[in-house]
Design an enzyme around this catalytic site. Structure first.
Site, mmCIF file in Angstrom:
data_model
loop_
_atom_site.group_PDB
_atom_site.id
_atom_site.type_symbol
_atom_site.label_atom_id
_atom_site.label_comp_id
_atom_site.label_asym_id
_atom_site.label_seq_id
_atom_site.Cartn_x
_atom_site.Cartn_y
_atom_site.Cartn_z
ATOM 1 N N GLU A 99 -6.337 -10.682 -1.279
ATOM 2 C CA GLU A 99 -7.294 -10.420 0.051
ATOM 3 C C GLU A 99 -8.624 -10.615 -0.443
ATOM 4 O O GLU A 99 -9.196 -9.574 -0.022
ATOM 5 C CB GLU A 99 -6.897 -9.309 0.819
ATOM 6 C CG GLU A 99 -5.227 -9.325 1.008
ATOM 7 C CD GLU A 99 -4.979 -7.929 1.725
ATOM 8 O OE1 GLU A 99 -5.943 -7.120 2.406
ATOM 9 O OE2 GLU A 99 -3.796 -7.724 1.653
ATOM 10 N N GLU A 105 0.982 -1.170 0.140
ATOM 11 C CA GLU A 105 -0.033 -0.033 0.160
ATOM 12 C C GLU A 105 0.780 1.227 -0.072
ATOM 13 O O GLU A 105 0.606 2.005 0.991
ATOM 14 C CB GLU A 105 -0.963 -0.046 1.067
ATOM 15 C CG GLU A 105 -1.895 -1.206 1.196
ATOM 16 C CD GLU A 105 -2.868 -1.144 2.308
ATOM 17 O OE1 GLU A 105 -2.884 -0.624 3.314
ATOM 18 O OE2 GLU A 105 -3.426 -2.258 2.480
ATOM 19 N N HIS A 153 -10.732 -6.370 -1.859
ATOM 20 C CA HIS A 153 -11.937 -6.459 -0.936
ATOM 21 C C HIS A 153 -12.935 -5.754 -1.605
ATOM 22 O O HIS A 153 -13.166 -4.519 -1.752
ATOM 23 C CB HIS A 153 -11.453 -5.691 0.546
ATOM 24 C CG HIS A 153 -10.435 -6.359 1.482
ATOM 25 N ND1 HIS A 153 -10.683 -7.486 1.811
ATOM 26 C CD2 HIS A 153 -9.043 -6.046 1.040
ATOM 27 C CE1 HIS A 153 -9.572 -7.873 2.634
ATOM 28 N NE2 HIS A 153 -8.546 -7.173 2.183
ATOM 29 N N ASP A 212 -12.669 -10.908 -0.684
ATOM 30 C CA ASP A 212 -13.927 -11.299 0.325
ATOM 31 C C ASP A 212 -14.996 -10.349 -0.510
ATOM 32 O O ASP A 212 -14.634 -9.356 -1.409
ATOM 33 C CB ASP A 212 -13.854 -10.994 1.433
ATOM 34 C CG ASP A 212 -13.156 -9.753 2.085
ATOM 35 O OD1 ASP A 212 -13.221 -8.774 1.284
ATOM 36 O OD2 ASP A 212 -12.685 -9.608 3.019
ATOM 37 N N ASN A 260 1.703 -4.982 -3.298
ATOM 38 C CA ASN A 260 0.594 -5.245 -2.721
ATOM 39 C C ASN A 260 -0.294 -4.191 -2.676
ATOM 40 O O ASN A 260 0.262 -3.331 -1.845
ATOM 41 C CB ASN A 260 0.420 -6.385 -1.494
ATOM 42 C CG ASN A 260 -0.859 -6.983 -1.235
ATOM 43 O OD1 ASN A 260 -1.527 -7.593 -2.145
ATOM 44 N ND2 ASN A 260 -1.377 -6.673 -0.051
#
Length: 454
Positions: free
Chosen positions: A360, A237, A321, A362, A286
């Site tokens: 990651e 990030e 996400h 979801d 990432n």
């Protein structure tokens, strides 16, 4: 990334009076939530509303009273998201039943085997969930990522005193069960110990001392796990939504002390140190909100510059996400959250010769830009069949995309294991979410069928 950090989500909560979760993804990037110790990524805020959850990296916590869902990984978090600062927690093992390992009555034997010819299927775990959810992990996953246990503050809380016990237990579980291990995350603006940026006398550490500390940490950690961890999120990030670097001029929880003291050169130095410590490891950058055109272009420009310098970067992690549908608010980050924009990111990064991994994943039930309160937070009763079908359709369209790019996608990791083990249900407001393929009792949901039904 979900995590134990002061994340961007936390800042947005301070500005728009939402409440924060007790754990974070790194990491995490859901839709604007802050996280503390389990799974978040540092998420950024967008628009003028606080996010209730589900963005890239960490996401803004859906607080009590009226808050908006999504929007803002951290992290991890968002990472997409933001992560909130506390020392690495155990990340909500959950209270759901033991289940039966989530074996469907019909269909493929398990999730990992269904995708065996395509790419590994992973799950984020914490110091408890790899045991409490062992049946699901062993049945359906062949890769794991530690949510918080490999972050800086977890491994080196005190200078030159490395504590590997919790991380080693997770890695040993994975190795014993023939699972791959992704390392997460070596350098991040969140979840860092207080001594790291201090000169010991109340001032800021010198540039040379911080560089030495960073290289020492990376060298010790990567060498310790050499031969067991096949890939690392080396830098997490480092970019903002507008495609600019995360600097030290931002508010607490969003700013990067790394950039403030070292400038953008810290990124190249981190990758060089990781490669020297383990020349065989795959090294990833990432981040969250990769579906925002300006941000994906900024990441592309940074990575191209690193590669042109000969810096050993091997891949890009998309935190992913996501939410059950994009935001209808044009100023909200999740307005851009669609398959076409994610495909653009995959094509852009892979054009550099880099691997792409979904790191990651979801899908939150909450829609960024929509206002929620205690009366409209989802429960098991209001998570209806219609919503389950809608979530399944959303999973289906993104997995169709991932399969389309199987030649460049080298892994897909869910940020959690089952709905009783998700950072998106760890907000202090008590807001619950149901973002994964397996329910509270570890049984497969319609989303599971959507992912394996091809």
């Amino acid at each position: 990334m979900r995590k134990n950090l002061i994340s961007i989500g936390l800042l947005s909560c301070l500005l728009w009076s939402c409440t924060s979760p007790t754990s974070t993804p790194d990491d995490d990037a859901a839709t604007g939530a802050t996280t503390t110790s389990s799974t978040a990524s540092t998420a950024q805020t967008s628009g003028t509303s606080a996010s209730a959850g589900g963005g890239a990296g960490g996401s803004n916590a859906g607080g009590s009273g009226s808050t908006s869902a999504g929007g803002g990984e951290t992290n991890e978090g968002g990472g997409g998201g933001t992560d909130s600062a506390t020392s690495g927690g155990t990340g909500g093992a959950g209270t759901g039943g033991a289940g039966t390992g989530g074996m469907p009555d019909e269909g493929p034997k398990n999730l990992a085997e269904k995708y065996a010819s395509l790419f590994p299927i992973g799950a984020a775990v914490d110091s408890q969930s790899y045991m409490t959810h062992a049946a699901l992990l062993k049945t359906h996953f062949n890769s794991v990522t530690a949510e918080n246990e490999m972050k800086f503050e977890s491994l080196q809380r005190n200078e030159n005193s490395f504590t590997y016990d919790a991380a080693d237990r997770i890695v040993n579980f994975a190795v014993t069960n023939k699972m791959k291990v992704r390392g997460h995350a070596l350098v991040w603006h969140s979840q860092n110990p207080a001594w790291l940026f201090s000169n010991g006398s109340g001032g800021t550490v010198s540039k040379q001392t911080l560089l030495t500390r960073m290289k020492n940490h990376i060298s010790n950690v990567v060498r310790h796990f050499r031969g067991k961890v096949y890939a690392w999120d080396v830098v997490n990030e480092a970019m903002m939504e507008d495609g600019s670097y995360r600097t030290g001029n931002l508010a607490d929880g969003q700013k990067s002390r790394w950039h403030e003291i070292l400038g953008e050169s810290y990124i190249a130095e981190a990758f060089k140190a990781a490669h020297e410590a383990d020349p065989d490891a795959k090294l990833f950058y990432n981040d969250f909100y990769n579906y925002i055109p300006a941000k994906q272009q900024g990441i592309y420009n940074m990575l191209k510059g690193l590669l042109d310098q000969g810096v050993p970067v091997h891949g890009v992690g998309l935190q992913a996400h996501l939410n059950i549908e994009p935001s209808a608010v044009t100023t909200n980050q999740a307005y851009h959250q669609n398959v076409a924009n994610m495909e653009e990111a995959i094509e852009l990064y892979s054009s550099l010769g880099l691997d792409v991994q979904v790191t990651e994943l979801d899908i939150s039930l909450y829609i960024p830009g929509v206002t929620y309160n205690q009366s409209t937070f989802y429960t098991t009763a209001t998570f209806t069949d219609a919503l389950k079908a809608k979530q399944a359709a959303r999973y289906r369209e993104f997995f169709e995309l991932f399969r389309k790019y199987k030649s460049v996608i080298t892994g897909v990791t869910f940020w959690g294991i089952a709905d009783d083990n998700t950072w998106l249900s760890e907000f202090s407001s008590g807001r619950k979410d149901f973002p994964l393929l397996f329910d509270l009792n570890h049984n497969p949901k319609p989303a599971y069928d959507a992912v394996v039904g091809f």
